[in-house]
Motif scaffolding. Structure first.
Motif, short mmCIF file in Angstrom:
data_model
loop_
_atom_site.label_atom_id
_atom_site.label_comp_id
_atom_site.label_asym_id
_atom_site.label_seq_id
_atom_site.Cartn_x
_atom_site.Cartn_y
_atom_site.Cartn_z
N ILE A 202 0.85 -1.20 0.00
CA ILE A 202 0.00 0.00 0.00
C ILE A 202 0.89 1.25 0.00
CG2 ILE A 202 -1.80 1.29 1.21
CD1 ILE A 202 -2.67 -1.30 2.53
N THR A 203 0.77 2.07 -1.02
CA THR A 203 1.54 3.31 -1.09
C THR A 203 0.72 4.44 -0.49
OG1 THR A 203 0.66 3.94 -3.26
CG2 THR A 203 2.60 2.50 -3.23
N LEU A 204 1.39 5.54 -0.15
CA LEU A 204 0.68 6.70 0.37
C LEU A 204 -0.29 7.27 -0.66
CD1 LEU A 204 3.39 8.63 2.42
CD2 LEU A 204 1.36 7.45 3.29
N ASP A 205 0.09 7.18 -1.94
CA ASP A 205 -0.81 7.65 -3.01
C ASP A 205 -2.11 6.86 -3.00
OD1 ASP A 205 0.80 9.66 -4.03
OD2 ASP A 205 1.89 8.31 -5.36
N ALA A 209 -5.80 8.35 -1.78
CA ALA A 209 -6.85 8.42 -2.79
C ALA A 209 -8.17 7.85 -2.25
CB ALA A 209 -6.43 7.65 -4.04
N VAL A 210 -8.10 6.92 -1.29
CA VAL A 210 -9.30 6.32 -0.71
C VAL A 210 -10.18 7.39 -0.06
CG1 VAL A 210 -10.13 4.78 1.13
CG2 VAL A 210 -8.25 4.05 -0.36
N VAL A 211 -9.55 8.40 0.52
CA VAL A 211 -10.30 9.47 1.21
C VAL A 211 -10.15 10.81 0.49
CG1 VAL A 211 -10.39 8.39 3.47
CG2 VAL A 211 -8.35 9.67 2.83
N TYR A 212 -9.75 10.75 -0.79
CA TYR A 212 -9.71 11.93 -1.65
C TYR A 212 -8.84 13.05 -1.10
CZ TYR A 212 -13.73 9.30 -3.31
OH TYR A 212 -14.54 8.30 -3.75
N LEU A 213 -7.64 12.69 -0.64
CA LEU A 213 -6.67 13.66 -0.16
C LEU A 213 -5.36 13.48 -0.91
CD1 LEU A 213 -7.18 13.37 3.72
CD2 LEU A 213 -7.93 15.27 2.27
N THR A 214 -4.54 14.52 -0.93
CA THR A 214 -3.19 14.37 -1.46
C THR A 214 -2.37 13.61 -0.42
OG1 THR A 214 -2.35 16.41 -0.45
CG2 THR A 214 -3.38 16.59 -2.64
N PRO A 215 -1.29 12.95 -0.80
CA PRO A 215 -0.47 12.22 0.17
C PRO A 215 -0.02 13.09 1.34
CG PRO A 215 0.14 11.57 -2.04
CD PRO A 215 -0.83 12.71 -2.19
N GLN A 216 0.38 14.32 1.04
CA GLN A 216 0.85 15.22 2.10
C GLN A 216 -0.29 15.57 3.07
OE1 GLN A 216 2.46 18.95 0.68
NE2 GLN A 216 3.58 19.33 2.58
N THR A 229 1.96 7.89 12.63
CA THR A 229 2.01 7.93 11.17
C THR A 229 1.23 6.74 10.61
OG1 THR A 229 4.01 6.56 10.98
CG2 THR A 229 4.31 8.94 11.28
N TYR A 230 0.86 6.85 9.33
CA TYR A 230 0.12 5.75 8.71
C TYR A 230 0.99 4.50 8.61
CZ TYR A 230 -2.39 2.83 5.46
OH TYR A 230 -3.02 1.76 4.88
#
Length: 292
Positions: A202-205, A209-216, A229-230
């Motif tokens: 699982i990447t941060l991207d 994307a699951v919750v419609y946010l940018t990785p940052q 942290t995740y």
């Protein structure tokens, strides 16, 4: 899509506490919260408990205190959703409002110890294996009594719990504040996706994307709501799965456990396992099965 459900506990007429016995195919499968403090004795059932900002395995015989307004989920193992297995769960639960009638009782000087315990319970707690067995006897006294005796035995249970020294805190944060439904929706989707895909890379991207946010933005959001942290959370999910396999002796080798739990190599698995459990994998296996 699921969210943190604001659960309303049924009010028993003429009773100050609510006792609920569940015999079901699996535990309630939605992340939820309620204004009452919850004391749960898992008579039979296994899975993963999410409480506040932490998660861990639970099994038959465990006893937990879930704090008032603490988002939580007893997620039964996948085998409980397989009709062919014909498995079921059994639990006894006591609910009480810490700002209700109990608050008046806590005003008495004799209740000082119980008051301290009730305050500490907002973080969520787990009794030791030995203490859980002792407390289960008090649960049965409460279940098998009525009216004034039930209340008396409940106060007795609280006093016994307050006297115990080996409680394990479930969360590093209290959840007395209100979490919005939109935040609960996002957090539950993060939890659900992670627990369904943790064996993958699982990447941060992907998770962002699951919750419609940018990785940052996702990293900031997750850290704000969990104080970790995740990547740490993801590793906890993976080590949780590894511990389950070790408990059930469901593996051929340590490397097999590592790969089946989502790690790319054994060296990383060993390092992360020890950082989370405090023990090396072989040491964990040896100590766990020595207790049986």
């Amino acid at each position: 899509m699921m969210k943190v459900v604001q659960f309303t506990i049924p009010v028993e007429i003429d009773n100050s506490i609510h006792l609920q016995e569940d015999k079901l195919p699996h535990f309630y499968e939605h992340l939820h919260r309620h204004t009452e403090t919850q004391i749960t004795w898992v008579i039979s059932g296994e899975g993963t408990l999410i409480a506040g900002n932490t998660m861990q395995r639970f099994q038959s015989g465990d006893l937990f205190v879930i704090g008032a307004n603490q988002p939580h989920l007893f997620k039964s193992d996948p085998s409980y959703f397989d009709d062919a297995n014909r498995k079921s769960i059994h639990s006894l639960n006591i609910f009480f409002n810490p700002t209700g009638f109990i608050a008046q009782l806590l005003a008495f000087p004799e209740m000082r110890g119980i008051k301290k315990f009730v305050t500490a319970s907002s973080f969520g707690m787990q009794a030791s294996e030995k203490d859980a067995a002792k407390l289960s006897e008090h649960f049965l006294k409460i279940r098998n009594s009525t009216a004034g005796f039930r209340l008396a035995y409940f106060i007795e249970l609280l006093q016994v719990m307050a006297n115990l020294k080996k409680w394990k805190y479930l969360s590093t944060e209290s959840f007395e504040f209100t979490i919005t439904d939109s935040e609960g929706l996002r957090m539950n989707d993060i939890y659900r996706y992670t627990m369904e895909h943790f064996t993958e890379n699982i990447t941060l991207d992907q998770i962002a994307a699951v919750v419609y946010l940018t990785p940052q933005s996702f990293c900031r959001y997750f850290k704000k709501h969990t104080s970790k942290t995740y990547i740490i959370f993801l590793n906890e999910v993976r080590i949780n799965e590894a511990c389950k396999k070790m408990m059930e002796m469901d593996f051929d080798s340590i490397s097999t456990i590592a790969y089946q739990s989502g790690f790319n190599n054994v060296v990383t698995f060993n390092r992360v396992f020890k950082s989370i459990t405090g023990k090396a994998p072989r040491e964990y296996i040896k100590e766990y099965h020595k207790k049986e």
